[in-house]
Write a protein that holds these residues in place. Structure first.
Motif, PDB file in Angstrom:
ATOM      1  N   UNK A   1       0.814  -1.211   0.000  1.00 29.88           N
ATOM      2  CA  UNK A   1       0.000   0.000   0.000  1.00 29.88           C
ATOM      3  C   UNK A   1       0.850   1.264   0.000  1.00 29.88           C
ATOM      4  N   UNK A   2       2.122   1.121   0.364  1.00 30.56           N
ATOM      5  CA  UNK A   2       2.999   2.292   0.437  1.00 30.56           C
ATOM      6  C   UNK A   2       4.327   1.993  -0.257  1.00 30.56           C
ATOM      7  N   UNK A   3       4.393   2.213  -1.585  1.00 32.51           N
ATOM      8  CA  UNK A   3       5.635   1.954  -2.322  1.00 32.51           C
ATOM      9  C   UNK A   3       6.804   2.765  -1.766  1.00 32.51           C
ATOM     10  N   UNK A   4       7.981   2.199  -1.869  1.00 30.53           N
ATOM     11  CA  UNK A   4       9.216   2.853  -1.429  1.00 30.53           C
ATOM     12  C   UNK A   4       9.885   3.434  -2.667  1.00 30.53           C
ATOM     13  N   UNK A   5      10.224   4.719  -2.632  1.00 30.05           N
ATOM     14  CA  UNK A   5      10.790   5.391  -3.793  1.00 30.05           C
ATOM     15  C   UNK A   5      12.124   6.031  -3.425  1.00 30.05           C
ATOM     16  N   UNK A   6      13.158   5.682  -4.176  1.00 26.37           N
ATOM     17  CA  UNK A   6      14.475   6.298  -4.019  1.00 26.37           C
ATOM     18  C   UNK A   6      14.631   7.329  -5.137  1.00 26.37           C
ATOM     19  N   UNK A   7      14.802   8.580  -4.771  1.00 25.70           N
ATOM     20  CA  UNK A   7      14.938   9.655  -5.750  1.00 25.70           C
ATOM     21  C   UNK A   7      16.402  10.087  -5.809  1.00 25.70           C
ATOM     22  N   UNK A   8      16.974  10.029  -7.010  1.00 29.46           N
ATOM     23  CA  UNK A   8      18.380  10.395  -7.181  1.00 29.46           C
ATOM     24  C   UNK A   8      18.555  11.703  -7.946  1.00 29.46           C
ATOM     25  N   UNK A   9      17.460  12.370  -8.284  1.00 33.24           N
ATOM     26  CA  UNK A   9      17.540  13.590  -9.088  1.00 33.24           C
ATOM     27  C   UNK A   9      17.294  13.298 -10.549  1.00 33.24           C
ATOM     28  N   UNK A  10      18.043  12.347 -11.124  1.00 33.11           N
ATOM     29  CA  UNK A  10      17.870  11.990 -12.530  1.00 33.11           C
ATOM     30  C   UNK A  10      16.967  10.781 -12.720  1.00 33.11           C
ATOM     31  N   UNK A  11      16.907   9.906 -11.711  1.00 34.10           N
ATOM     32  CA  UNK A  11      16.145   8.666 -11.820  1.00 34.10           C
ATOM     33  C   UNK A  11      15.374   8.423 -10.536  1.00 34.10           C
ATOM     34  N   UNK A  12      14.108   7.982 -10.669  1.00 32.37           N
ATOM     35  CA  UNK A  12      13.304   7.532  -9.536  1.00 32.37           C
ATOM     36  C   UNK A  12      13.229   6.011  -9.577  1.00 32.37           C
ATOM     37  N   UNK A  13      13.459   5.376  -8.431  1.00 26.81           N
ATOM     38  CA  UNK A  13      13.418   3.919  -8.343  1.00 26.81           C
ATOM     39  C   UNK A  13      12.290   3.547  -7.394  1.00 26.81           C
ATOM     40  N   UNK A  14      11.263   2.864  -7.930  1.00 25.13           N
ATOM     41  CA  UNK A  14      10.057   2.559  -7.164  1.00 25.13           C
ATOM     42  C   UNK A  14      10.004   1.061  -6.853  1.00 25.13           C
ATOM     43  N   UNK A  15       9.801   0.734  -5.568  1.00 23.19           N
ATOM     44  CA  UNK A  15       9.769  -0.669  -5.154  1.00 23.19           C
ATOM     45  C   UNK A  15       8.675  -0.879  -4.124  1.00 23.19           C
ATOM     46  N   UNK A  16       8.293  -2.128  -3.927  1.00 20.16           N
ATOM     47  CA  UNK A  16       7.374  -2.500  -2.842  1.00 20.16           C
ATOM     48  C   UNK A  16       8.162  -3.116  -1.687  1.00 20.16           C
ATOM     49  N   UNK A  17       9.075  -3.984  -2.004  1.00 24.74           N
ATOM     50  CA  UNK A  17       9.921  -4.627  -1.012  1.00 24.74           C
ATOM     51  C   UNK A  17      10.944  -5.467  -1.752  1.00 24.74           C
ATOM     52  N   UNK A  18      12.223  -5.137  -1.616  1.00 29.92           N
ATOM     53  CA  UNK A  18      13.224  -5.816  -2.422  1.00 29.92           C
ATOM     54  C   UNK A  18      14.623  -5.481  -1.931  1.00 29.92           C
ATOM     55  N   UNK A  19      15.642  -6.000  -2.622  1.00 26.96           N
ATOM     56  CA  UNK A  19      17.041  -5.809  -2.251  1.00 26.96           C
ATOM     57  C   UNK A  19      17.792  -5.346  -3.493  1.00 26.96           C
ATOM     58  N   UNK A  20      18.367  -4.138  -3.448  1.00 24.96           N
ATOM     59  CA  UNK A  20      19.045  -3.603  -4.627  1.00 24.96           C
ATOM     60  C   UNK A  20      20.106  -2.597  -4.220  1.00 24.96           C
ATOM     61  N   UNK A  21      21.018  -2.317  -5.163  1.00 25.16           N
ATOM     62  CA  UNK A  21      22.109  -1.365  -4.929  1.00 25.16           C
ATOM     63  C   UNK A  21      22.004  -0.232  -5.945  1.00 25.16           C
ATOM     64  N   UNK A  22      22.246   1.006  -5.491  1.00 22.63           N
ATOM     65  CA  UNK A  22      22.188   2.183  -6.366  1.00 22.63           C
ATOM     66  C   UNK A  22      23.480   2.970  -6.229  1.00 22.63           C
ATOM     67  N   UNK A  23      24.097   3.279  -7.357  1.00 27.55           N
ATOM     68  CA  UNK A  23      25.272   4.152  -7.369  1.00 27.55           C
ATOM     69  C   UNK A  23      24.927   5.395  -8.173  1.00 27.55           C
TER      70      UNK A  23
END
Length: 410
Positions: free
Chosen positions: A242-264
Motif C-alpha cells: 500500500x505504500x511503495x518505497x521510492x528512491x529519488x536520485x535527481x535523474x532517476x526515480x526507483x520505485x519498489x514494494x519490497x526488495x534488495x538492490x544497490x544504487x550508485x
C-alpha cells in the motif's frame, strides 16, 4: 471474464483496464478469484503484473482515463437536453470546443499543483564537501550529531520515538522544535573514508557508502515512502504494497514494494547504476510533469545504467550481482571493470586523491578483489600487481606511474 486473457502477456495485462481496476481497487474481486482458481498457471503471471501496477499506481491516479471520460460524460448529459437536430449539431461543435478547453484547463491546473508540490527537487542542507567534513546526522530542527566511527549504525524506533546513534539514544521529540526547523527530513552525510548503516522507521535497512548522503523522514506518513540519495547505497526494503518505497536520485526515480538492490548515483559519475538482487523495481526518468507511464522494469540479476549524457537506460544481465554489494562487507570486487572506475572507488573509500599521466590507459579492463580492511599501501600494491603499474604515496595523494621497464623498453 474474457477467456482470451489467458493468452495475454504481462505487458498486455498491465494495459488492460479491467485488470488494473482489480489490481488497484479490488473491483470484481470474486469474479477474478474464480478465474484464477480455474487457471492456476495464469495466476502467477497475474500476480507479477499486479505488482508492477501497484508500483506504478500514482501514474494511473494522475488524470487517467477515468478523469477524461468523466468530463465527456458531463458534457454528454448537457447535450441531451437539446432535442432539435440542428441545435444538437451546433452544440456538439461548441461542446467539443468546450471539452478541449476544459481538458486543457484541467491539465494546466493539474500540472501547476503537481509541479509546485511533487516535482520539487530536494535540496540537501548539508555541504557536499565530503572530503572536509565529519560524518554527521542533521535533524529537522537543524541540530547536528557527529558520527565518530568509520562505520556508524543509526536506527529509528517509531514506537517509542527514539533514535539510536551508535551507543547514544536520542529522543525524537527533542529534535522537533518547530520554530527552529530548517529542513523537513533527516539527513545523514557520510564523507570519503567512512560508511554507515541505517535502520529506517518502516524496517528498511540501508547501507551508505563513502561520499554519500541520504535524506529521509523520521516516520513515513504519506502514501509513498520517499527518500533522497546522492552517492551509493544498498537498500533492503521492508515490503508494503500500500505504500511503495521510492528512491529519488535527481535523474532517476526507483520505485519498489519490497526488495534488495544497490544504487550508485554519484554526482560526478557519467551514469547512475541500479543492480537488483531480489524482488522487482521500476525505474523512471521524471519528465516535466513528474509523470512516468513507461518505466523500466528490472528483474533479479540485472543492472540498469542510466547514461546521463544520452538520457537513456541500458539494461544488462549480471550473473554475479554480489560483486556490486561486496563493499558492504569491506571488499571491493570487480570483473572486467575499467581501471579508472576501480580507482574512483579506492579514492572514496580511503579519502585520497589518485593522479596518473594523461596518456595512461585508465580504460583498461581489470578483474580482482581488494580487502578494504587492509591499509591503503597494501590495497594499492595488490591493485598495482593486477593493473601493472608503479605508484608513490605522498601524504594523501597517490601518484601512479607505468612500470619503469615498460617505460624504457627498446
Amino acid at each position: 471474464m474474457k477467456q482470451n486473457f489467458l493468452e495475454y502477456s504481462q505487458e498486455q495485462l498491465i494495459e488492460e483496464k479491467s485488470f488494473r481496476s482489480w489490481a488497484l481497487r479490488g473491483e470484481n474481486k470474486s469474479e477474478w478469484e474464480r478465474f484464477f482458481a480455474s487457471n492456476s498457471d495464469f495466476y502467477s503471471r497475474a500476480l507479477k503484473a499486479k505488482e508492477i501496477v501497484l508500483l506504478l499506481q500514482d501514474e494511473y491516479d494522475s488524470l487517467g482515463d477515468e478523469s477524461v471520460l468523466e468530463i465527456w460524460r458531463s458534457i454528454d448529459k448537457y447535450e441531451q437536453g437539446y432535442k432539435q437536430k440542428v441545435r444538437k449539431l451546433k452544440n456538439r461543435r461548441r461542446l467539443s470546443w468546450a471539452a478541449s478547453v476544459l481538458i486543457i484547463v484541467s491539465l494546466g491546473t493539474f500540472s501547476f499543483f503537481y509541479l509546485s508540490d511533487k516535482d520539487k527537487k530536494y535540496e540537501f542542507v548539508s555541504s557536499s564537501e565530503y572530503s572536509k567534513n565529519e560524518a554527521r546526522m542533521i535533524f529537522p530542527s537543524g541540530e547536528k550529531v557527529f558520527l565518530k566511527r568509520n562505520n556508524s549504525i543509526i536506527a529509528f524506533n517509531d514506537i517509542n520515538a527514539r533514535i539510536l546513534v551508535n551507543d547514544s539514544i536520542i529522543q525524537m521529540d527533542e529534535t522537533s522544535n518547530v520554530k527552529a526547523r530548517t529542513i523537513k527530513m533527516n539527513e545523514v552525510v557520510i564523507p570519503f573514508g567512512k560508511k554507515s548503516e541505517l535502520l529506517l522507521a518502516d524496517g528498511t535497512k540501508v547501507w551508505l557508502n563513502a561520499g554519500s548522503r541520504l535524506a529521509f523522514p523520521s516516520r513515513f506518513t504519506k502514501k509513498n515512502r520517499e527518500v533522497y540519495l546522492e552517492g551509493e547505497a544498498c537498500f533492503q526494503v521492508s515490503k508494503n504494497e500500500e505504500h511503495p518505497f521510492i528512491v529519488k536520485t535527481g535523474d532517476v526515480d526507483i520505485r519498489v514494494l519490497g526488495t534488495h538492490f544497490n544504487v550508485s548515483a554519484y554526482p560526478g559519475d557519467a551514469k547512475i547504476e541500479t543492480v537488483l538482487l531480489e524482488g522487482s523495481v521500476v525505474l523512471n526518468k521524471p519528465n516535466a510533469f513528474g509523470i512516468e507511464k513507461n518505466g523500466i522494469v528490472l528483474k533479479p540479476n540485472q543492472k540498469a545504467s542510466f547514461e546521463k549524457g544520452q538520457n537513456e537506460f541500458i539494461v544488462t544481465d549480471e550473473p554475479d550481482v554480489d560483486l556490486y554489494v561486496s563493499w558492504i562487507y569491506g571488499w571491493l570486487q570487480y570483473r572486467r571493470e575499467s581501471l579508472i572506475s576501480v580507482l574512483k572507488k579506492v579514492e572514496r573509500y580511503y579519502n585520497v586523491q589518485i593522479q596518473y599521466p594523461a596518456s595512461y590507459p585508465v580504460d583498461d579492463k581489470i578483474s580482482g578483489k581488494l580487502d578494504l580492511k587492509n591499509s591503503l599501501d597494501i590495497v594499492m600494491r595488490a591493485l598495482a600487481d593486477a593493473a601493472d603499474f608503479n605508484f608513490r604515496i605522498v601524504e594523501n595523494r597517490i601518484i601512479i606511474e607505468k612500470k619503469m621497464e615498460k617505460m624504457h623498453r627498446r
